[in-house]
Design an enzyme around this catalytic site. Structure first.
Site, PDB file in Angstrom:
ATOM      1  CE  LYS A  46     -12.474  11.521 -17.782  1.00 23.59           C
ATOM      2  NZ  LYS A  46     -13.171  11.657 -19.368  1.00 23.59           N
ATOM      3  N   PRO A  85      -1.568  14.068 -21.027  1.00 22.85           N
ATOM      4  CG  PRO A  85      -1.937  12.959 -23.141  1.00 22.85           C
ATOM      5  CD  PRO A  85      -1.911  12.639 -21.625  1.00 22.85           C
ATOM      6  CB  VAL A  86      -2.696  19.626 -22.020  1.00 22.34           C
ATOM      7  CG1 VAL A  86      -3.917  20.933 -21.794  1.00 22.34           C
ATOM      8  CG2 VAL A  86      -1.728  19.703 -21.133  1.00 22.34           C
ATOM      9  N   GLY A 101      -6.609  18.286 -15.917  1.00 23.74           N
ATOM     10  CA  GLY A 101      -6.657  19.398 -14.886  1.00 23.74           C
ATOM     11  C   GLY A 101      -7.855  19.091 -13.789  1.00 23.74           C
ATOM     12  CB  SER A 102     -10.647  16.952 -13.460  1.00 20.22           C
ATOM     13  OG  SER A 102     -11.555  17.706 -14.301  1.00 20.22           O
ATOM     14  CB  SER A 103      -6.551  14.324 -12.030  1.00 17.42           C
ATOM     15  OG  SER A 103      -6.019  13.116 -11.331  1.00 17.42           O
ATOM     16  CG  ASP A 156     -14.386  14.824 -15.818  1.00 16.59           C
ATOM     17  OD1 ASP A 156     -15.905  14.412 -15.389  1.00 16.59           O
ATOM     18  OD2 ASP A 156     -14.134  15.036 -16.681  1.00 16.59           O
TER      19      ASP A 156
HETATM   20  P1  ATP Z   1     -12.262  18.284 -19.719  1.00 18.27           P
HETATM   21  O1  ATP Z   1     -12.915  17.292 -20.788  1.00 18.27           O
HETATM   22  O2  ATP Z   1     -12.542  18.480 -18.212  1.00 18.27           O
HETATM   23  O3  ATP Z   1     -12.013  19.562 -20.329  1.00 18.27           O
HETATM   24  P2  ATP Z   1      -9.615  17.254 -20.650  1.00 18.27           P
HETATM   25  O4  ATP Z   1      -8.833  15.974 -20.252  1.00 18.27           O
HETATM   26  O5  ATP Z   1      -9.932  17.102 -21.883  1.00 18.27           O
HETATM   27  O6  ATP Z   1     -10.670  17.671 -19.611  1.00 18.27           O
HETATM   28  P3  ATP Z   1      -7.665  18.924 -19.782  1.00 18.27           P
HETATM   29  O7  ATP Z   1      -6.258  18.421 -19.971  1.00 18.27           O
HETATM   30  O8  ATP Z   1      -8.175  18.885 -18.119  1.00 18.27           O
HETATM   31  O9  ATP Z   1      -8.769  18.604 -20.516  1.00 18.27           O
HETATM   32  O10 ATP Z   1      -7.505  20.525 -20.119  1.00 18.27           O
HETATM   33  C1  ATP Z   1      -8.608  21.270 -20.207  1.00 18.27           C
HETATM   34  C2  ATP Z   1      -8.078  22.884 -20.340  1.00 18.27           C
HETATM   35  O11 ATP Z   1      -8.167  23.110 -18.781  1.00 18.27           O
HETATM   36  C3  ATP Z   1      -6.686  23.055 -20.802  1.00 18.27           C
HETATM   37  O12 ATP Z   1      -6.807  23.940 -22.158  1.00 18.27           O
HETATM   38  C4  ATP Z   1      -6.221  24.096 -19.956  1.00 18.27           C
HETATM   39  O13 ATP Z   1      -5.953  25.048 -20.615  1.00 18.27           O
HETATM   40  C5  ATP Z   1      -7.012  24.093 -18.787  1.00 18.27           C
HETATM   41  N1  ATP Z   1      -6.476  23.789 -17.511  1.00 18.27           N
HETATM   42  C6  ATP Z   1      -6.421  24.417 -16.249  1.00 18.27           C
HETATM   43  N2  ATP Z   1      -5.737  23.721 -15.276  1.00 18.27           N
HETATM   44  C7  ATP Z   1      -5.288  22.758 -15.785  1.00 18.27           C
HETATM   45  C8  ATP Z   1      -4.384  21.800 -15.445  1.00 18.27           C
HETATM   46  N3  ATP Z   1      -3.853  21.676 -14.299  1.00 18.27           N
HETATM   47  N4  ATP Z   1      -3.901  20.827 -16.300  1.00 18.27           N
HETATM   48  C9  ATP Z   1      -4.306  20.914 -17.538  1.00 18.27           C
HETATM   49  N5  ATP Z   1      -5.162  21.720 -18.009  1.00 18.27           N
HETATM   50  C10 ATP Z   1      -5.708  22.622 -17.161  1.00 18.27           C
END
Ligand code: ATP
Length: 292
Positions: A10, A94-95, A102-104, A136
């Site tokens: 998103k 990207p993580v 992660g939410s998706s 989310d």
């Molecule tokens: P948010 O704003 O909800 O934290 P984001 O998009 O900034 O989301 P994500 O990619 O969801 O960040 O990752 C946040 C943290 O969640 C990561 O550092 C990771 O350790 C943890 N995590 C747990 N499960 C997952 C997953 N399936 N994919 C990515 N990260 C995950």
């Protein structure tokens, strides 16, 4: 039988923090939409009552800390299901980038297991379970376009935004959402988005207005920690993006581009100093049937 479920990212077209609540959380108001940058979740049934999880990315936890694992565990517990599943996450998003990867993944696991185990739950029921995993997750269960309020879990659906290209660039270091939120001082926010005007622009299909109304109150906070965010924004504008913004708590920056011929120039201008650069389309809505 196995299920392969798309888990799209998103972006925030607006993000406002209204006030700090008595429970310590911030009251948010955001316009969010779904883009065609997605992880893929493969779900295979297992003969034993266990959950196994693997991912193509070494950057996400491969155990019960993974949000997709948590989603499967929660669904099993809530419905008393004694079945096993192996979850494979093919990671593209990207993580820790502000794109709700992660939410998706958790939301796609809920949708996928609903099919694999023939549970017959509605999206509304899945979203309710998802809210216990993360704020989310309900939005990602629907994967459409919506206003999100509360902690992000109270949703008002919107039509898809006018179509365009989205160029995304993520600086090397991720951002911890909790860290960023700790630094928010609501009374110091200078520029707020107009949710109402953004909603109107989307409803009217007014692309130009949409690009002018992109505002995220968290952007200045993340920018202080990650000056690359500013640099990426400047590059995107310089090379022809119509509007640019940081998504969520960042640090991923996206640019909206209507004219397809500009996309390769913008992408190339960013590749020099960003490893993760993507050009994708708006999805706006994952599947017409899903919103019912
Ligand atoms: P948010 O704003 O909800 O934290 P984001 O998009 O900034 O989301 P994500 O990619 O969801 O960040 O990752 C946040 C943290 O969640 C990561 O550092 C990771 O350790 C943890 N995590 C747990 N499960 C997952 C997953 N399936 N994919 C990515 N990260 C995950």
């Amino acid at each position: 039988m196995y299920i392969s479920e798309k888990a799209p990212a998103k972006i925030n077209l607006t993000l406002d923090v209204l006030y700090k609540r008595n429970d310590g959380y911030h009251e948010l108001e955001m316009v969010m939409t779904t883009i065609d940058l997605a992880d893929r979740i493969d779900l295979h049934p297992l003969p034993d009552d266990v959950i196994l999880l693997e991912s193509s990315s070494g950057l996400v936890p491969q155990d019960e800390r993974n949000l997709a694992y948590l989603a499967a565990k929660m669904l099993k517990e809530k419905l008393g299901i004694k079945k096993g599943v192996s979850i494979y996450i093919s990671k593209q998003i990207p993580v820790a980038g502000g794109l709700a990867g992660g939410s998706s993944d958790a939301a796609a696991t809920l949708r996928g297991l609903n099919k694999l185990w023939g549970l017959g739950l509605s999206l509304k029921e899945l979203a309710k379970i998802g809210a216990e995993i993360g704020s989310d997750v309900p939005f990602c269960v629907y994967s459409n376009t919506a206003i999100a309020r509360g902690r992000g879990e109270i949703l008002t659906p919107l039509p898809p935004p006018p179509p365009c290209w989205i160029v995304l660039a993520k600086p090397v270091h991720g951002v911890s959402t909790a860290d960023v939120f700790r630094q928010i001082r609501v009374n110091e926010i200078k520029l707020r988005p107009s949710t109402e005007k953004m909603v109107e622009a989307i409803k009217q299909g007014d692309y130009d207005a949409m690009t002018k109304l992109l505002v995220n109150v968290i952007e200045p906070i993340t920018m202080k920690m990650h000056p690359e965010v500013k640099k990426i924004k400047e590059k995107m504008i310089q090379f022809g993006a119509d509007g640019v913004l940081m998504s969520g708590s960042g640090p991923t920056v996206f640019g909206l581009v209507r004219n397809e011929s500009r996309v390769p120039r913008i992408v190339n201008s960013l590749r020099g100093f960003c490893q993760q650069v993507f050009a994708v389309r708006m999805l706006g809505i994952l599947d017409q049937g899903l919103t019912k």
